[in-house]
Design a protein around this motif. Structure first.
Motif, mmCIF file in Angstrom:
data_model
loop_
_atom_site.group_PDB
_atom_site.id
_atom_site.type_symbol
_atom_site.label_atom_id
_atom_site.label_comp_id
_atom_site.label_asym_id
_atom_site.label_seq_id
_atom_site.Cartn_x
_atom_site.Cartn_y
_atom_site.Cartn_z
ATOM 1 N N THR A 121 -2.134 -7.599 -14.636
ATOM 2 C CA THR A 121 -2.598 -8.140 -13.359
ATOM 3 C C THR A 121 -3.227 -7.126 -12.408
ATOM 4 O OG1 THR A 121 -0.363 -7.882 -12.473
ATOM 5 C CG2 THR A 121 -0.932 -10.022 -13.402
ATOM 6 N N GLY A 122 -3.183 -5.867 -12.715
ATOM 7 C CA GLY A 122 -3.878 -4.940 -11.847
ATOM 8 C C GLY A 122 -3.076 -3.720 -11.457
ATOM 9 N N TYR A 123 -3.713 -2.890 -10.629
ATOM 10 C CA TYR A 123 -3.121 -1.610 -10.237
ATOM 11 C C TYR A 123 -3.406 -1.354 -8.775
ATOM 12 C CZ TYR A 123 -2.418 3.456 -10.024
ATOM 13 O OH TYR A 123 -2.003 4.716 -9.674
ATOM 14 N N VAL A 124 -2.359 -1.158 -8.002
ATOM 15 C CA VAL A 124 -2.483 -0.784 -6.592
ATOM 16 C C VAL A 124 -1.895 0.608 -6.440
ATOM 17 C CG1 VAL A 124 -1.915 -1.376 -4.203
ATOM 18 C CG2 VAL A 124 -2.161 -3.201 -5.916
ATOM 19 N N PRO A 125 -2.708 1.605 -6.073
ATOM 20 C CA PRO A 125 -2.166 2.966 -5.889
ATOM 21 C C PRO A 125 -1.241 3.036 -4.677
ATOM 22 C CG PRO A 125 -4.586 2.960 -6.074
ATOM 23 C CD PRO A 125 -4.148 1.551 -5.852
ATOM 24 N N ASN A 126 -0.527 4.141 -4.564
ATOM 25 C CA ASN A 126 0.264 4.433 -3.361
ATOM 26 C C ASN A 126 -0.650 5.059 -2.317
ATOM 27 O OD1 ASN A 126 2.109 3.985 -5.436
ATOM 28 N ND2 ASN A 126 3.579 5.466 -4.663
ATOM 29 N N TYR A 127 -0.379 4.756 -1.040
ATOM 30 C CA TYR A 127 -1.122 5.357 0.072
ATOM 31 C C TYR A 127 -0.139 5.978 1.062
ATOM 32 C CZ TYR A 127 -5.184 2.947 -1.810
ATOM 33 O OH TYR A 127 -6.198 2.525 -2.652
ATOM 34 N N ASN A 128 -0.667 6.883 1.872
ATOM 35 C CA ASN A 128 0.165 7.612 2.822
ATOM 36 C C ASN A 128 0.559 6.709 3.994
ATOM 37 O OD1 ASN A 128 1.263 9.443 4.691
ATOM 38 N ND2 ASN A 128 -0.079 11.079 4.022
ATOM 39 N N PRO A 129 1.863 6.522 4.246
ATOM 40 C CA PRO A 129 2.286 5.684 5.384
ATOM 41 C C PRO A 129 1.680 6.143 6.713
ATOM 42 C CG PRO A 129 4.167 6.254 4.002
ATOM 43 C CD PRO A 129 3.014 7.062 3.500
ATOM 44 N N ARG A 130 1.492 7.451 6.874
ATOM 45 C CA ARG A 130 0.914 7.959 8.123
ATOM 46 C C ARG A 130 -0.540 7.496 8.277
ATOM 47 N NH1 ARG A 130 4.398 12.175 6.609
ATOM 48 N NH2 ARG A 130 5.871 12.767 8.255
ATOM 49 N N ASP A 131 -1.294 7.480 7.190
ATOM 50 C CA ASP A 131 -2.676 6.985 7.241
ATOM 51 C C ASP A 131 -2.703 5.499 7.577
ATOM 52 O OD1 ASP A 131 -3.510 9.509 6.510
ATOM 53 O OD2 ASP A 131 -3.836 9.004 4.395
ATOM 54 N N GLY B 238 -0.992 18.299 -6.958
ATOM 55 C CA GLY B 238 -2.317 18.437 -7.555
ATOM 56 C C GLY B 238 -3.415 17.976 -6.607
ATOM 57 N N SER B 239 -4.561 17.648 -7.177
ATOM 58 C CA SER B 239 -5.706 17.229 -6.356
ATOM 59 C C SER B 239 -6.154 15.824 -6.733
ATOM 60 C CB SER B 239 -6.874 18.206 -6.542
ATOM 61 O OG SER B 239 -7.320 18.203 -7.890
ATOM 62 N N LEU B 240 -6.854 15.187 -5.807
ATOM 63 C CA LEU B 240 -7.352 13.835 -6.007
ATOM 64 C C LEU B 240 -8.789 13.792 -5.510
ATOM 65 C CD1 LEU B 240 -5.396 10.599 -5.427
ATOM 66 C CD2 LEU B 240 -7.660 10.808 -4.403
ATOM 67 N N THR B 241 -9.717 13.446 -6.397
ATOM 68 C CA THR B 241 -11.149 13.452 -6.068
ATOM 69 C C THR B 241 -11.718 12.050 -6.182
ATOM 70 O OG1 THR B 241 -11.308 15.687 -6.996
ATOM 71 C CG2 THR B 241 -13.372 14.512 -6.579
ATOM 72 N N LYS B 242 -12.444 11.638 -5.158
ATOM 73 C CA LYS B 242 -13.019 10.295 -5.115
ATOM 74 C C LYS B 242 -14.406 10.284 -5.745
ATOM 75 C CE LYS B 242 -13.922 6.615 -1.715
ATOM 76 N NZ LYS B 242 -13.832 6.294 -0.263
ATOM 77 N N THR B 243 -14.666 9.301 -6.575
ATOM 78 C CA THR B 243 -15.988 9.113 -7.171
ATOM 79 C C THR B 243 -16.381 7.648 -7.008
ATOM 80 O OG1 THR B 243 -14.989 8.733 -9.343
ATOM 81 C CG2 THR B 243 -15.739 10.972 -8.862
ATOM 82 N N LEU C 143 0.827 -1.209 0.000
ATOM 83 C CA LEU C 143 0.000 0.000 0.000
ATOM 84 C C LEU C 143 0.861 1.259 0.000
ATOM 85 C CD1 LEU C 143 -2.822 -0.957 2.558
ATOM 86 C CD2 LEU C 143 -2.841 -1.176 0.063
ATOM 87 N N VAL C 144 2.034 1.181 0.580
ATOM 88 C CA VAL C 144 2.917 2.355 0.645
ATOM 89 C C VAL C 144 3.437 2.725 -0.738
ATOM 90 C CG1 VAL C 144 5.087 3.270 1.558
ATOM 91 C CG2 VAL C 144 3.600 1.903 3.025
ATOM 92 N N ASP D 226 -7.460 7.105 1.054
ATOM 93 C CA ASP D 226 -7.388 7.519 -0.342
ATOM 94 C C ASP D 226 -5.942 7.486 -0.806
ATOM 95 O OD1 ASP D 226 -10.148 8.057 -0.495
ATOM 96 O OD2 ASP D 226 -9.860 10.045 0.369
ATOM 97 N N PRO D 227 -5.701 7.266 -2.113
ATOM 98 C CA PRO D 227 -4.324 7.261 -2.623
ATOM 99 C C PRO D 227 -3.579 8.548 -2.285
ATOM 100 C CG PRO D 227 -5.815 6.393 -4.273
ATOM 101 C CD PRO D 227 -6.673 6.937 -3.171
ATOM 102 N N TRP D 228 -2.281 8.436 -2.161
ATOM 103 C CA TRP D 228 -1.414 9.579 -1.822
ATOM 104 C C TRP D 228 -0.046 9.343 -2.420
ATOM 105 C CZ3 TRP D 228 3.169 10.013 1.026
ATOM 106 C CH2 TRP D 228 3.531 11.313 1.432
ATOM 107 N N TYR D 229 0.486 10.375 -3.067
ATOM 108 C CA TYR D 229 1.791 10.272 -3.712
ATOM 109 C C TYR D 229 2.702 11.373 -3.168
ATOM 110 C CZ TYR D 229 -0.634 7.160 -6.900
ATOM 111 O OH TYR D 229 -1.366 6.117 -7.419
#
Length: 346
Positions: free
Chosen positions: A149-159, A185-190, A140-141, A177-180
Motif C-alpha cells: 500500500t505504500g511508503y511514508v517516510p519519517n519527518y522531523n517533528p520540529r519541521d 548519514g546523509s539524505l539527498t533530494k532528487t 509524518l512523524v 525532507d525525511p528525517w530519522y
C-alpha cells in the motif's frame, strides 16, 4: 476492507487499526504506571478480536526507538524491544518486557479531545474511535511502510510544528525532507519526471589508511546483521572440510577481513583490504562498492478523515488537510469547554 485497515494508517492519527486499539486501551486503563507488556496484551485482547501474538507485535513496534523505527514512541520501552541489529526482530519475550504511556503521548493526544471522537460499536460495545486527533500529524512523524500500500517516510517533528505555526500565521509552508532520529548519514533530494521526488540515503564510510576503512552508519532500515553477512560474503572462505579448495573460476575475495564493534544502537565496522582493492573501491566509489546507498520515494496511500483511501502527493498535502481538521477540532473543543463552564456557573 479489514485487511486494508490493518495495513493502511489514517492521515489523521497516523495509526493502523491494531495500533489504535492498543492506544485506546492504554488511555482507557490509564496505563501510566510501568507494567509487564503481557498485562497490556491481556487488557487489549479482552477488548478486541486481535490475537495475543498480533497485539504483542503491535505493542513492541509502538515502543521501539532504534534508528529507522519511531521518531516519537507512543509507548515507553522497558527491556529489549529490538535493536537496529535485526530491525526489531531481536526483541525479547513479552514476559520480560515492561511498558507504559509516556507523558508525551497524552500531550500529543489531549484528553480533552476524547469526548469529541467518533467511537465505533462492536457487538453492542463501544470500542476505539474511527481515529484519534493528535496535535500534530503523527503519520509524518513516525511514517509507515507496507509492501502493498505504500511508503511514508519519517519527518522531523520540529519541521512539522514550524510549518503548522506558519499556516496559523498565513505564511507559506516550507517543503519538508525525511528525517530519522539518530541517523548520522546523509539524505539527498532528487527529482525526475518519471519518478517524481526521491531521496538517496547514504551511510558513512571513511578511509583510515591505504588498507583500512571504517563504516559507522548504514542507510536507514539496513540492519547491522544483514550488512555483516554482506561483508562476510566479500571475505575469504574457509576450505571445505572434504579437502577441496575454492573454485578456481570463482572471483577472488575482495576483502581480507573485517571486524565488527557494533552495539545495539551504533554501527561500527572495520574493513581490511589490499592497497590494490582499496584503489579499485575508491575509483568505483566507496559508498557504491560497499552498498551504502538506498533510494526512497514517498508513495502515500492513507485513509482520510472520511475513511476513504486517498493518495497524497507530498507531506505538505497531508499537513494542509490535517491542519484544517485540527483547527475545526480546536473550535469544537473550545465550544464544549465553554458550555461546561457555563453549566458550572449556572
Amino acid at each position: 476492507m479489514a485487511d486494508l485497515e490493518s495495513s493502511v494508517p489514517s492521515m489523521v492519527d497516523g495509526l493502523k487499526r491494531g495500533q489504535r486499539k492498543v492506544l485506546f486501551c492504554s488511555f482507557k486503563r490509564n496505563f501510566v504506571e510501568e507494567a509487564f507488556v503481557t498485562e497490556l496484551i491481556g487488557y487489549a485482547s479482552a477488548h478486541s478480536a486481535y490475537s495475543k501474538q498480533s497485539l504483542a507485535s503491535i505493542i513492541i513496534g509502538m515502543a521501539q526507538e532504534f534508528v529507522g523505527s519511531n521518531n516519537i514512541s507512543l509507548l515507553e520501552p522497558g527491556g529489549l524491544f529490538g535493536t537496529r541489529n535485526l530491525g526489531g526482530k531481536d526483541a525479547g519475550s513479552t514476559k520480560d518486557l515492561y511498558t507504559r504511556l509516556p507523558p508525551v503521548t497524552r500531550l500529543i493526544f489531549p484528553k480533552d479531545d476524547d469526548i469529541l471522537l467518533n467511537y465505533l460499536n462492536e457487538d453492542g460495545q463501544s470500542i476505539e474511535p474511527s481515529w484519534h486527533i493528535p496535535i500534530i500529524p503523527m503519520v509524518l512523524v513516525n511514517g509507515s511502510e507496507d509492501v502493498g500500500t505504500g511508503y511514508v517516510p519519517n519527518y522531523n517533528p520540529r519541521d512539522i510544528i514550524a510549518n503548522l505555526k506558519r499556516m496559523l500565521n498565513k505564511e507559506p509552508i516550507i517543503p519538508m525532507d525525511p528525517w530519522y532520529k539518530g541517523f548520522q548519514g546523509s539524505l539527498t533530494k532528487t527529482r525526475s519526471k518519471e519518478t517524481g521526488v526521491t531521496y538517496t540515503i547514504t551511510g558513512v564510510i571513511e578511509e583510515v589508511d591505504c588498507t583500512m576503512l571504517t563504516i559507522t552508519e548504514l542507510p536507514v532500515r539496513c540492519w547491522s546483521a544483514d550488512y555483516e553477512h554482506f561483508l562476510k560474503s566479500m571475505c575469504p572462505h574457509k576450505e571445505k572440510e572434504n579437502g577441496k579448495g575454492m573454485d578456481k573460476d570463482k572471483e577472488p575475495p575482495f576483502l581480507e577481513g573485517y571486524r565488527s564493534r557494533c552495539s545495539h544502537a551504533d554501527v561500527d565496522f572495520e574493513v581490511i583490504l589490499s592497497e590494490q582493492n582499496m584503489n579499485i573501491a575508491k575509483q568505483e566509489g566507496l559508498e557504491k562498492k560497499f552498498k551504502l546507498t538506498t533510494t526512497i520515494g514517498p508513495t502515500m496511500y492513507l485513509f482520510d478523515s472520511h475513511g476513504k483511501i486517498r493518495k497524497y502527493d507530498s507531506p505538505e498535502d497531508v499537513l494542509e488537510e490535517f491542519f484544517t481538521l485540527r483547527l475545526e477540532f480546536y473550535a469544537r473543543r473550545k465550544a464544549v469547554m465553554v458550555e461546561n463552564i457555563r453549566k458550572e456557573v449556572l
